[in-house]
Design an enzyme around this catalytic site. Structure first.
Site, PDB file in Angstrom:
ATOM      1  N   HIS A 254       0.851  -1.201   0.000  1.00 18.43           N
ATOM      2  CA  HIS A 254       0.000   0.000   0.000  1.00 18.43           C
ATOM      3  C   HIS A 254       0.879   1.242   0.000  1.00 18.43           C
ATOM      4  O   HIS A 254       1.712   1.425   0.889  1.00 18.43           O
ATOM      5  CB  HIS A 254      -0.911  -0.001   1.228  1.00 18.43           C
ATOM      6  CG  HIS A 254      -2.152   0.820   1.057  1.00 18.43           C
ATOM      7  ND1 HIS A 254      -2.122   2.160   0.753  1.00 18.43           N
ATOM      8  CD2 HIS A 254      -3.470   0.494   1.125  1.00 18.43           C
ATOM      9  CE1 HIS A 254      -3.347   2.619   0.663  1.00 18.43           C
ATOM     10  NE2 HIS A 254      -4.189   1.627   0.874  1.00 18.43           N
ATOM     11  N   HIS A 344      -2.924  -7.653 -14.209  1.00 20.39           N
ATOM     12  CA  HIS A 344      -4.214  -6.953 -14.259  1.00 20.39           C
ATOM     13  C   HIS A 344      -4.409  -6.257 -15.601  1.00 20.39           C
ATOM     14  O   HIS A 344      -3.553  -5.487 -16.050  1.00 20.39           O
ATOM     15  CB  HIS A 344      -4.283  -5.927 -13.123  1.00 20.39           C
ATOM     16  CG  HIS A 344      -5.409  -4.952 -13.260  1.00 20.39           C
ATOM     17  ND1 HIS A 344      -6.715  -5.355 -13.452  1.00 20.39           N
ATOM     18  CD2 HIS A 344      -5.433  -3.592 -13.245  1.00 20.39           C
ATOM     19  CE1 HIS A 344      -7.491  -4.283 -13.545  1.00 20.39           C
ATOM     20  NE2 HIS A 344      -6.735  -3.208 -13.429  1.00 20.39           N
ATOM     21  N   ASN A 377     -11.542  -4.055 -19.331  1.00 15.72           N
ATOM     22  CA  ASN A 377     -11.062  -4.001 -17.953  1.00 15.72           C
ATOM     23  C   ASN A 377     -12.240  -4.293 -17.033  1.00 15.72           C
ATOM     24  O   ASN A 377     -13.122  -3.455 -16.855  1.00 15.72           O
ATOM     25  CB  ASN A 377     -10.471  -2.619 -17.658  1.00 15.72           C
ATOM     26  CG  ASN A 377      -9.920  -2.495 -16.245  1.00 15.72           C
ATOM     27  OD1 ASN A 377     -10.150  -3.347 -15.403  1.00 15.72           O
ATOM     28  ND2 ASN A 377      -9.198  -1.424 -15.970  1.00 15.72           N
TER      29      ASN A 377
END
Length: 449
Positions: A254, A344, A377
């Site tokens: 993160h 991704h 996506n």
């Protein structure tokens, strides 16, 4: 004859026996407390939009023009960019966005969410003859659409889960939320023994349309398409026989403490008051930095020692180099640790950048490119469409390791490592089965447009 056991000897014997018993008991408790619980992925099901929801590039732009929601400059920009996205004519929009004008109110948003998730859950349950009342843990993630009752409550109501099911709905965590949901389910399975967990990942497209003219916000209109996935996890030892994969590692990074990273994917109002998600020009740079930190932590867990040593020497040489031109730090060969890569499908530029960063070939990124081309996506579920593609192609073999790499707002980079523990049959139906023979397709380079 032997002398009878004296009282002192008897006391010593029983004390010694109790000490041994207590030590053995402590060792047993320690062993079971330290023993890691294996997380098995029994199966997953990706949503396949029906053909009548497909949107070609020409229809996409024509729809904008007819609706009159955008100025000419915004339409021209959209037309220029959408052709370079790497998204084909088979990717689908929910029914509400086919209307003129599109309806992005609450009811159509709920209908899209229920259509996707009810379909994949029903498919997964029927395929494995799962009784909904046997589900112990339910986790869903949908970033922007967060209704009341929650998404998990809708699933519980529809399928009739038990009243004591442990349910959590995640929101606002972007495209990497799918692996965040897996991480949460994993932690719950570590605590609750002998349990089944159902994880649902999607992004609702209906409420996310942007009607303004800000270019950084228009990008989201062109990128995101309809999709979602249901994933069945278990920590039951007996489920190893029917499971497809075993979770080896899951690492979350993160970057929210860095302002540039924090603002790279941001929902806000534009100057005209329209709400949209802004994608920063710095997004690829931010994603690269997040990936670097993620793989720095992941590397020691997965890379062979030869690659780790090579990398370590490279860092040391660079640190103590007296040359004006610093030597490049060695990028480990992750193909020595993984057999397949699911990057991704955030866009063609994202896939290109990660391939370059990790020094992968076009073949390594094939599943990601084809997923982007056929489904667009689909946010947090995209890495599962990619794994589904590899399965349909018959490429995943027993013992293979798969690396799923997800990026999302915040900014986050998450990695999941799965080991195939079963002989997979590529002929078993999934979201790609109907036309896997048509793939891969040749996607023209951006420079060709």
């Amino acid at each position: 004859m032997e002398a009878p056991l004296q009282d002192s000897d008897s006391s010593f014997f029983f004390a010694y026996f109790h000490l041994l018993a207590a030590t053995a008991l402590l060792l047993i408790v320690y062993f079971f407390s330290r023993r890691s619980t294996c997380i098995y992925l029994i199966d997953f099901s990706c949503y396949q939009p029906p053909d009548d929801l497909r949107v070609s590039t020409s229809n996409f732009i024509e729809h904008f023009e007819i609706c009159g929601l955008h100025e000419r400059d915004a339409i021209d920009f959209s037309n220029k960019v959408v052709e370079r996205m790497g998204i084909g004519c088979e990717a689908g929009f929910p029914l509400s966005l086919h209307q003129i004008p599109p309806d992005n109110s609450l009811n159509p948003s709920q209908e899209e969410t229920e259509t996707v998730l009810f379909t994949v859950v029903k498919d997964l349950f029927s395929k494995h003859n799962i009784n909904p009342k046997n589900i112990d843990i339910l986790v869903s993630n949908c970033s922007i659409f967060c209704p009341t009752p929650s998404i998990t409550a809708r699933i519980i109501n529809k399928f009739g889960f038990r009243s004591n099911v442990k349910s959590i709905s995640l929101s606002g965590m972007g495209c990497s939320a799918g692996l965040v949901a897996i991480s949460l389910a994993k932690d719950l399975l570590k605590v609750h023994r002998n349990s089944l967990a159902l994880v649902l990942s999607m992004e609702a497209v209906t409420p996310n349309g942007y009607n303004g003219k800000m270019k950084s916000m228009l990008l989201a209109n062109m990128l995101f398409r309809m999709g979602g996935v249901a994933i069945l996890l278990s920590n039951k030892k007996r489920d190893k026989r029917r499971a497809k994969y075993k979770l080896r590692h899951l690492l979350r990074t993160h970057m929210g403490s860095d302002d540039l990273s924090y603002q790279s994917v941001f929902q806000e109002n534009d100057e005209s008051g329209y709400v949209g998600v802004s994608l920063s020009r710095e997004l690829l740079h931010v994603a690269g930095n997040a990936l670097k930190i993620n793989i720095t932590e992941l590397g020691p867990c997965v890379l062979p020692y030869s690659e780790q040593i090579h990398y370590g020497f490279s860092v040391i040489r660079r640190k103590f180099s007296t040359s004006a031109r610093k030597e490049e730090i060695y990028v480990p060969n992750f193909k020595k640790a993984f057999d397949h890569f699911c990057i991704h499908a955030g866009g063609r530029a994202v896939i290109d950048a990660i391939e370059e960063k990790l020094r992968l070939t076009k073949e390594d990124g094939e599943a990601s490119r084809m997923t982007l081309y056929r489904f667009g996506n689909t946010s947090s579920s995209s890495v599962w469409y990619e794994l589904s593609y590899l399965e349909a192609k018959g490429r995943v073999k027993r013992g293979n390791r798969v690396w799923q790499i997800a990026f999302g707002s915040g900014f986050k980079c998450n990695s999941a490592i799965w080991e195939c523990i079963s002989d997979l049959n590529p002929k078993i139906r999934n979201a790609w089965s109907d036309r896997i023979h048509n793939y891969p397709v040749d996607i023209p380079d951006v420079a060709d447009h």
